[in-house]
Design a protein around this motif. Structure first.
Motif, PDB file in Angstrom:
ATOM      1  N   PRO A  76     -18.121  31.122 -15.288  1.00 59.60           N
ATOM      2  CA  PRO A  76     -19.434  30.557 -14.960  1.00 59.60           C
ATOM      3  C   PRO A  76     -19.338  29.717 -13.686  1.00 59.60           C
ATOM      4  O   PRO A  76     -18.317  29.090 -13.418  1.00 59.60           O
ATOM      5  N   ALA A  77     -20.414  29.747 -12.907  1.00 59.17           N
ATOM      6  CA  ALA A  77     -20.401  29.046 -11.624  1.00 59.17           C
ATOM      7  C   ALA A  77     -21.701  28.296 -11.400  1.00 59.17           C
ATOM      8  O   ALA A  77     -22.739  28.643 -11.974  1.00 59.17           O
ATOM      9  N   HIS A  79     -23.231  22.635   0.627  1.00 62.25           N
ATOM     10  CA  HIS A  79     -23.367  23.397  -0.610  1.00 62.25           C
ATOM     11  C   HIS A  79     -22.005  23.960  -0.992  1.00 62.25           C
ATOM     12  O   HIS A  79     -21.305  24.532  -0.141  1.00 62.25           O
ATOM     13  N   TRP A  80     -21.656  23.813  -2.260  1.00 63.12           N
ATOM     14  CA  TRP A  80     -20.360  24.253  -2.749  1.00 63.12           C
ATOM     15  C   TRP A  80     -20.542  25.107  -3.993  1.00 63.12           C
ATOM     16  O   TRP A  80     -21.293  24.743  -4.897  1.00 63.12           O
ATOM     17  N   LEU A  81     -19.855  26.237  -4.033  1.00 60.63           N
ATOM     18  CA  LEU A  81     -19.823  27.075  -5.222  1.00 60.63           C
ATOM     19  C   LEU A  81     -18.626  26.632  -6.040  1.00 60.63           C
ATOM     20  O   LEU A  81     -17.498  26.600  -5.534  1.00 60.63           O
ATOM     21  N   VAL A  82     -18.883  26.248  -7.288  1.00 60.09           N
ATOM     22  CA  VAL A  82     -17.820  25.778  -8.170  1.00 60.09           C
ATOM     23  C   VAL A  82     -17.801  26.681  -9.390  1.00 60.09           C
ATOM     24  O   VAL A  82     -18.774  26.734 -10.150  1.00 60.09           O
ATOM     25  N   ALA A  83     -16.703  27.412  -9.572  1.00 58.87           N
ATOM     26  CA  ALA A  83     -16.513  28.276 -10.737  1.00 58.87           C
ATOM     27  C   ALA A  83     -15.461  27.618 -11.617  1.00 58.87           C
ATOM     28  O   ALA A  83     -14.399  27.212 -11.128  1.00 58.87           O
ATOM     29  N   ILE A  84     -15.761  27.491 -12.898  1.00 61.03           N
ATOM     30  CA  ILE A  84     -14.862  26.784 -13.811  1.00 61.03           C
ATOM     31  C   ILE A  84     -14.542  27.680 -14.990  1.00 61.03           C
ATOM     32  O   ILE A  84     -15.436  28.201 -15.660  1.00 61.03           O
ATOM     33  N   GLY A  85     -13.259  27.824 -15.263  1.00 63.47           N
ATOM     34  CA  GLY A  85     -12.812  28.623 -16.399  1.00 63.47           C
ATOM     35  C   GLY A  85     -12.639  27.768 -17.633  1.00 63.47           C
ATOM     36  O   GLY A  85     -12.655  26.533 -17.564  1.00 63.47           O
ATOM     37  N   GLY A 142     -10.346  24.889 -17.707  1.00 67.22           N
ATOM     38  CA  GLY A 142     -10.703  23.664 -16.994  1.00 67.22           C
ATOM     39  C   GLY A 142     -10.370  23.693 -15.517  1.00 67.22           C
ATOM     40  O   GLY A 142     -10.634  22.740 -14.808  1.00 67.22           O
ATOM     41  N   ILE A 143      -9.814  24.791 -15.040  1.00 63.77           N
ATOM     42  CA  ILE A 143      -9.454  24.884 -13.632  1.00 63.77           C
ATOM     43  C   ILE A 143     -10.667  25.364 -12.841  1.00 63.77           C
ATOM     44  O   ILE A 143     -11.310  26.346 -13.208  1.00 63.77           O
ATOM     45  N   ALA A 144     -10.963  24.665 -11.755  1.00 64.50           N
ATOM     46  CA  ALA A 144     -12.129  24.960 -10.937  1.00 64.50           C
ATOM     47  C   ALA A 144     -11.706  25.595  -9.616  1.00 64.50           C
ATOM     48  O   ALA A 144     -10.696  25.214  -9.033  1.00 64.50           O
ATOM     49  N   ALA A 145     -12.513  26.537  -9.167  1.00 68.17           N
ATOM     50  CA  ALA A 145     -12.363  27.110  -7.833  1.00 68.17           C
ATOM     51  C   ALA A 145     -13.582  26.644  -7.044  1.00 68.17           C
ATOM     52  O   ALA A 145     -14.711  26.762  -7.508  1.00 68.17           O
ATOM     53  N   VAL A 146     -13.346  26.111  -5.854  1.00 68.11           N
ATOM     54  CA  VAL A 146     -14.414  25.546  -5.032  1.00 68.11           C
ATOM     55  C   VAL A 146     -14.437  26.253  -3.685  1.00 68.11           C
ATOM     56  O   VAL A 146     -13.392  26.389  -3.044  1.00 68.11           O
ATOM     57  N   ALA A 147     -15.635  26.710  -3.286  1.00 69.11           N
ATOM     58  CA  ALA A 147     -15.774  27.372  -1.998  1.00 69.11           C
ATOM     59  C   ALA A 147     -17.094  26.957  -1.357  1.00 69.11           C
ATOM     60  O   ALA A 147     -18.091  26.743  -2.063  1.00 69.11           O
ATOM     61  N   PRO A 148     -17.105  26.821  -0.029  1.00 65.83           N
ATOM     62  CA  PRO A 148     -18.374  26.478   0.638  1.00 65.83           C
ATOM     63  C   PRO A 148     -19.328  27.668   0.590  1.00 65.83           C
ATOM     64  O   PRO A 148     -18.893  28.823   0.596  1.00 65.83           O
ATOM     65  N   VAL A 149     -20.617  27.376   0.535  1.00 66.99           N
ATOM     66  CA  VAL A 149     -21.633  28.415   0.595  1.00 66.99           C
ATOM     67  C   VAL A 149     -22.685  28.007   1.620  1.00 66.99           C
ATOM     68  O   VAL A 149     -22.952  26.821   1.807  1.00 66.99           O
ATOM     69  N   ALA A 150     -23.248  28.997   2.271  1.00 60.74           N
ATOM     70  CA  ALA A 150     -24.314  28.742   3.229  1.00 60.74           C
ATOM     71  C   ALA A 150     -25.602  28.495   2.449  1.00 60.74           C
ATOM     72  O   ALA A 150     -25.877  29.181   1.475  1.00 60.74           O
ATOM     73  N   PRO A 151     -26.393  27.496   2.852  1.00 60.76           N
ATOM     74  CA  PRO A 151     -27.650  27.253   2.140  1.00 60.76           C
ATOM     75  C   PRO A 151     -28.586  28.446   2.297  1.00 60.76           C
ATOM     76  O   PRO A 151     -28.588  29.115   3.314  1.00 60.76           O
ATOM     77  N   SER A 152     -29.351  28.698   1.230  1.00 60.99           N
ATOM     78  CA  SER A 152     -30.274  29.832   1.292  1.00 60.99           C
ATOM     79  C   SER A 152     -31.665  29.394   1.681  1.00 60.99           C
ATOM     80  O   SER A 152     -32.022  28.292   1.719  1.00 60.99           O
TER      81      SER A 152
END
Length: 109
Positions: free
Chosen positions: A79-80, A90-96, A99-109
């Motif tokens: 889930p993100a 803006h940051w996309l945060v996906a969490i398993g 409890g480990i999170a992956a964080v990536a920048p996203v362009a605003p829509s």
């Protein structure tokens, strides 16, 4: 480290609501293992923003406060959420569930 921080942060709102008893320190991770995503999903936006903020900061990204967050399509089955910081980044945060999170920048829509 991120896993521990997220689990402890997810447990913090619950610990604050308890009576006079102290929150367990060594059992928080074990008792919450595997249900991290369910707990984050069940949080109100303010609590979720705090968890996402911690994930962003743990990833050493610039953000002073998460202003809002919205659900995003799952990333790799995790889930993100898109978190918008006070500087409008803006940051996309996906969490398993681990409890480990992956964080990536996203362009605003």
């Amino acid at each position: 480290m991120r896993r521990f921080a997220l689990v402890m942060l997810a447990a913090a709102p619950l610990a604050a609501c308890g009576g006079g008893g102290a929150a367990p320190t060594n059992t928080a991770e074990a008792s919450n293992a595997g249900d991290t995503v369910a707990r984050i999903t069940a949080m109100n936006e303010g609590e979720r923003n705090a968890v996402l903020f911690r994930a962003i900061r743990d990833a050493q990204r610039d953000c002073q406060r998460v202003e809002r967050s919205t659900a995003a399509p799952a990333v790799g089955g995790k889930p993100a959420w898109v978190a918008t910081c006070d500087d409008n980044s803006h940051w996309l945060v996906a969490i398993g569930n681990d409890g480990i999170a992956a964080v990536a920048p996203v362009a605003p829509s």
